[in-house]
Design a protein around this motif. Sequence first.
Motif, short mmCIF file in Angstrom:
data_model
loop_
_atom_site.label_atom_id
_atom_site.label_comp_id
_atom_site.label_asym_id
_atom_site.label_seq_id
_atom_site.Cartn_x
_atom_site.Cartn_y
_atom_site.Cartn_z
N ASN A 171 0.82 -1.21 0.00
CA ASN A 171 0.00 0.00 0.00
C ASN A 171 0.85 1.26 0.00
O ASN A 171 0.45 2.29 -0.54
CB ASN A 171 -0.95 0.02 1.20
CG ASN A 171 -2.17 -0.84 0.97
OD1 ASN A 171 -2.55 -1.10 -0.16
ND2 ASN A 171 -2.78 -1.28 2.04
N ALA A 172 2.04 1.19 0.59
CA ALA A 172 2.91 2.36 0.63
C ALA A 172 3.65 2.58 -0.69
O ALA A 172 3.90 3.72 -1.08
CB ALA A 172 3.93 2.23 1.76
N ARG A 187 0.42 1.03 -4.37
CA ARG A 187 -0.92 1.59 -4.44
C ARG A 187 -0.94 3.03 -4.95
O ARG A 187 -1.80 3.38 -5.77
CB ARG A 187 -1.62 1.48 -3.10
CG ARG A 187 -3.09 1.87 -3.18
CD ARG A 187 -3.78 1.60 -1.85
NE ARG A 187 -5.17 1.95 -1.92
CZ ARG A 187 -5.64 3.17 -1.67
NH1 ARG A 187 -4.82 4.14 -1.33
NH2 ARG A 187 -6.93 3.42 -1.75
N PRO A 188 -0.04 3.92 -4.50
CA PRO A 188 -0.09 5.29 -5.05
C PRO A 188 0.14 5.35 -6.56
O PRO A 188 -0.49 6.14 -7.25
CB PRO A 188 1.05 6.01 -4.30
CG PRO A 188 1.26 5.23 -3.07
CD PRO A 188 0.93 3.81 -3.42
N ILE A 189 1.01 4.50 -7.06
CA ILE A 189 1.27 4.47 -8.50
C ILE A 189 0.02 4.00 -9.24
O ILE A 189 -0.40 4.61 -10.23
CB ILE A 189 2.47 3.55 -8.81
CG1 ILE A 189 3.73 4.11 -8.17
CG2 ILE A 189 2.65 3.35 -10.31
CD1 ILE A 189 4.89 3.15 -8.13
N PHE A 243 -2.99 4.10 -8.13
CA PHE A 243 -4.05 5.09 -7.94
C PHE A 243 -3.97 6.17 -9.01
O PHE A 243 -4.98 6.54 -9.61
CB PHE A 243 -3.95 5.73 -6.54
CG PHE A 243 -4.91 6.85 -6.33
CD1 PHE A 243 -6.25 6.58 -6.09
CD2 PHE A 243 -4.50 8.17 -6.39
CE1 PHE A 243 -7.17 7.61 -5.90
CE2 PHE A 243 -5.40 9.21 -6.20
CZ PHE A 243 -6.73 8.93 -5.96
N ILE A 244 -2.77 6.67 -9.28
CA ILE A 244 -2.59 7.69 -10.32
C ILE A 244 -2.97 7.13 -11.69
O ILE A 244 -3.65 7.79 -12.48
CB ILE A 244 -1.14 8.22 -10.33
CG1 ILE A 244 -0.81 8.92 -9.02
CG2 ILE A 244 -0.89 9.13 -11.53
CD1 ILE A 244 -1.61 10.17 -8.75
N LEU A 253 -6.79 6.78 -11.99
CA LEU A 253 -7.58 7.93 -11.56
C LEU A 253 -8.78 8.23 -12.46
O LEU A 253 -9.87 8.47 -11.95
CB LEU A 253 -6.69 9.16 -11.41
CG LEU A 253 -7.33 10.38 -10.76
CD1 LEU A 253 -7.84 10.05 -9.37
CD2 LEU A 253 -6.34 11.52 -10.71
N LEU A 257 -11.85 2.35 -6.18
CA LEU A 257 -10.86 2.21 -5.12
C LEU A 257 -11.04 0.92 -4.34
O LEU A 257 -10.07 0.34 -3.84
CB LEU A 257 -10.92 3.41 -4.17
CG LEU A 257 -10.39 4.72 -4.75
CD1 LEU A 257 -10.58 5.85 -3.75
CD2 LEU A 257 -8.94 4.59 -5.14
N ASN A 263 -8.10 -1.69 -3.77
CA ASN A 263 -7.75 -2.23 -2.46
C ASN A 263 -7.83 -3.76 -2.45
O ASN A 263 -6.98 -4.43 -1.86
CB ASN A 263 -8.64 -1.64 -1.38
CG ASN A 263 -8.36 -0.18 -1.13
OD1 ASN A 263 -7.30 0.33 -1.48
ND2 ASN A 263 -9.32 0.52 -0.56
#
Length: 118
Positions: free
Chosen positions: A45-46, A49-51, A53-54, A57, A68, A72
């Motif tokens: 998640n650290a 997940r941010p990659i 998420f972008i 989007l 989302l 997840n």
Amino acid sequence: MLAKFIVRAIFAAIGLWLSSVLVAGVAFTDMGSLILAAVLLGLVNAVLRPILFILTLPLTLVTLGLFLLVLNAGMIILVSVFLDGFTVDGLWPGLVAAIVTGLTSWLGHLIIRDDKGR
């Protein structure tokens, strides 16, 4: 910072354990697998997940944020792929596990909230 990661991993472990109790299709072989899954989920998640998420989007915006849940669930399923002692039998158990784990993490955040930013 490490203390926050450990506390978040504990709440993730509680959420994953609740998922294994409540959701058919989510299982752990032992307590070590549960703890390792929580730590791996925190790392995934650290980092990943941010990659994702972008990249997703636009789809998240079109679905008003519901994608989302799929993202997840994908993170939980990805952890189960890498960890032999943790199994998730498909997307639906992964979705429900994501909801249970997310709610548990949210409650944990409310309990240990850091008010230094206010």
